[in-house]
Write an enzyme that holds these catalytic residues in place. Structure first.
Site, PDB file in Angstrom:
ATOM      1  CB  CYS A 176      -0.939  -0.058   1.173  1.00  0.00           C
ATOM      2  SG  CYS A 176      -0.168  -0.158   2.803  1.00  0.00           S
ATOM      3  CB  CYS A 425      11.979   2.229  27.210  1.00  0.00           C
ATOM      4  SG  CYS A 425      13.507   0.746  26.972  1.00  0.00           S
TER       5      CYS A 425
END
EC number: 2.3.2.-
Length: 629
Positions: A176, A425
């Site tokens: 796509c 993180c």
């Protein structure tokens, strides 16, 4: 004696949890279709699914929730309607939208007990990873590449996040993106290779280049025909091909308003407007001819000549013949160079030289329905562990193409703990960037470094200069005047520190700047490991860096992110069925009693070299397999 109550095959407590918890499924494509079917049949009742894509003809061979009548409709909406036929009592909400839309903020993610990714691109994966960390919600990540697949669990503070180990440059991309929304030159190059196969080579429905396959009127009905059949009907007329591919198809894309709300819309080309321009028009670059970039007119002429040459070669081979794309075949290379550059121009990208395009051709990996089904099943099994409160029992699971010596296709590996050097993180995310402050524009800092390299969506940048100078604002129009200025114009120098906030992602990053005038040719910046502590102290007074941890503002451990070797893979082939530590980068290791092997090279079929551990990378190993579904 303890009596165990069951609801179906599940403990009653777990079945009750499934019926009441809210879960988010991100993606309704190859993995997503299988996953949605699985979650409703397992007993999940409150499901939300989001996907920006519309259904394409090429999806129908494996995305079984969709039928021919659904082509052109929202994947998320049709998937919801199809899944409700399995379980009419389920409460499913579908969003035909991008998960990166600011509406889906941290508070949105906090509504869920669990997020399950079924994505096909790294940018969205990075974003969901950060949102789940900020919301402190468990995330199940997944991916497939041909017959290979993997599933892993990400839990803040317990496991590595998706970005703990930097990934190599992506070399293969979802269909796509190739057909509808290219954003990088490589997307256009892959599209041009697809186009070559569709016109002159072996046709593949997964490599269709148009937003929808060509249509012709036949006895009052619309009949779909392939790109090759349509081209044959025109006699491979270069002008008709040009206007269909670079004008009509682009105008069709422009009718999909939602695609261009947050993207720059493409600009259709017309043959009559450009064919009279000569090849030297707009030539840039010096040296060899292959290293020059022509103007649009030059590529129009090159496209026309290469189509005529390739058609002639195809005709000489006789009926039913096919050509095979070869980067060393001049007409084939001319065609891909011209087609790729014309598409780059349409989508507002800088065009590339023939030399660059030749070196950027990437791997194409097919999507396999069975792989998607297996991976979707594994996602649900990991979800059941999480909802049972057994996160420690979760594993990274690899699906191999062939059984290992113990005759196992599925190999579980223990989850790795968070990386102390992760710039996403860690308790205090920090990174060092080496660049030339006299040549780096503010716009380049925003687009190429913060957005492209570090995956931010809407960064705000403040200079730690004692004044709190705002360099970049996510509010439209506030700092646009800064875009064309150099970093040095704002007294940014060797050792300067920038605090970068992305409020959508609830993410803060401290960027240490090292000024360098001796970067390699064509290198605009480098991410440096372990350098912040060594950066000279700037002469201008600075504020003390704020102690901010993403999603956790009480932690105080500093951290520096470092760049990982470029050979680490997204998908790993594992020989042992013993539980061993698994890196989220799927980098390979070799230990006694079990081996992890790198995937075979997608084009040569030869096995790549092994390496001992992450700390001992192979310098010349750059094989990279990217999850497509």
């Amino acid at each position: 004696m303890v009596t165990l109550q069951l609801v179906g095959s599940l403990r009653k407590e777990l079945a009750d949890s499934l019926s009441t918890c809210r879960v988010l499924v991100v993606g309704a494509g190859g993995i997503g279709c299988e996953l949605l079917k699985n979650v409703v049949l397992t007993g999940f009742k409150n499901i939300e699914v989001i996907d920006l894509d519309i259904i394409d003809v090429s999806n129908l061979n494996r995305q079984f929730l969709f039928q021919k009548k659904h082509v052109g409709k929202s994947k998320a909406q049709v998937a919801k309607e199809s899944v409700l036929q399995f379980c009419p009592t389920a409460n499913i909400t579908a969003y035909h939208d991008s998960i990166m839309n600011p509406d889906y903020n941290v508070e949105f993610f906090r509504n869920f007990m669990l997020v399950m990714n079924a994505l096909d691109n790294r940018v969205a994966r990075n974003h969901v990873n950060r949102m789940c960390l900020a919301a402190d919600i468990p995330l199940i990540e997944s991916g497939t590449a041909g017959y290979l697949g993997q599933v892993t669990v990400i839990k803040k503070g317990l496991t590595e996040c998706y970005e703990c180990q930097p990934k190599p440059t992506q070399k293969t991309f979802p269909g796509c993106t190739i057909r509808n929304t290219p954003s990088e030159p490589i997307h256009c190059i892959v599209w041009a290779k697809y186009l070559f196969n569709q016109l002159f080579g072996e046709e593949d429905a997964d490599q269709e280049v148009s937003p929808d396959t060509s249509c012709v009127l036949w006895d009052g009905d619309i009949k779909r025909v392939s790109t090759k059949d349509w081209a044959r009907s025109t006699g491979y007329d270069p002008v008709k091909l040009f206007n269909k591919l670079f004008k009509d198809d682009i105008q069709y894309l422009l009718t999909m308003d939602k695609l261009w709300k947050k993207r720059k819309a493409p600009l259709p080309l017309d043959w009559l407007e450009h064919q009279k321009l000569t090849c030297p028009q707009g030539v840039t670059g010096t040296g060899l001819k292959d290293q020059q970039v022509l103007g649009v007119g030059g590529y129009c002429q090159l496209f026309s000549r290469s189509v005529e040459t390739l058609h002639s070669v195809l005709a000489d081979k006789g009926d039913g013949a096919e050509l095979v794309w070869d980067k060393d075949d001049p007409p084939a290379m001319d065609f891909v160079t011209a087609a790729a550059n014309l598409r780059m121009y349409i989508f507002s990208m800088n065009m590339k030289s023939r030399f660059d395009i030749k070196s950027m051709a990437g791997n194409i990996i097919p999507a396999i329905a069975t792989t998607n089904a297996v991976i979707a099943g594994l996602i649900v099994l990991e979800a059941l562990k999480i909802l049972s409160g057994d996160v420690e029992q979760c594993r990274t699971i690899f699906l191999n193409k062939q059984p290992n010596p113990r005759k196992k296709l599925l190999v579980p590996c223990a989850l790795d703990p968070p990386s102390a050097n992760c710039y996403v993180c860690a308790s205090k995310p920090e990174v060092t960037v080496k660049l030339n402050v006299h040549k780096t524009l503010v716009l380049a800092l925003q687009d190429k470094i913060l957005k492209e390299k570090f995956g931010m969506v809407a960064p705000d940048v403040q200079i730690e200069d004692g004044k709190g100078t705002i360099l970049i604002s996510s509010e439209e129009g506030e700092t646009e005047a800064n875009n064309c200025k150099f970093l040095s114009d704002f007294a940014i120098r060797n050792g300067s520190r920038l605090q970068v906030d992305d409020f959508l992602q609830d993410y803060t990053l401290l960027v240490n700047v090292i000024h360098c005038e001796n970067l390699e040719k064509d290198v605009e910046f480098e991410v440096v490991g372990d350098a912040p502590d060594k950066a000279p102290t700037p002469t201008r007074s600075q504020e003390e860096g704020k102690n901010i941890a993403n999603g956790n503002k009480e932690s105080s451990e500093p951290s520096t992110s470092s760049e990982a070797p470029a050979e680490q893979n997204d998908i790993l082939l594992v020989d042992s069925d013993e539980e061993v530590p698994s890196s989220s980068t799927m980098a390979v290791s070799m230990e006694s009693g079990g081996h992890k092997r790198k995937l075979h090279d997608a084009e040569t079929g030869e096995a790549s070299a092994k390496r001992q551990h992450l700390s001992q990378p192979s310098a010349d190993d750059d094989n990279d397999i990217i999850a497509l579904d």
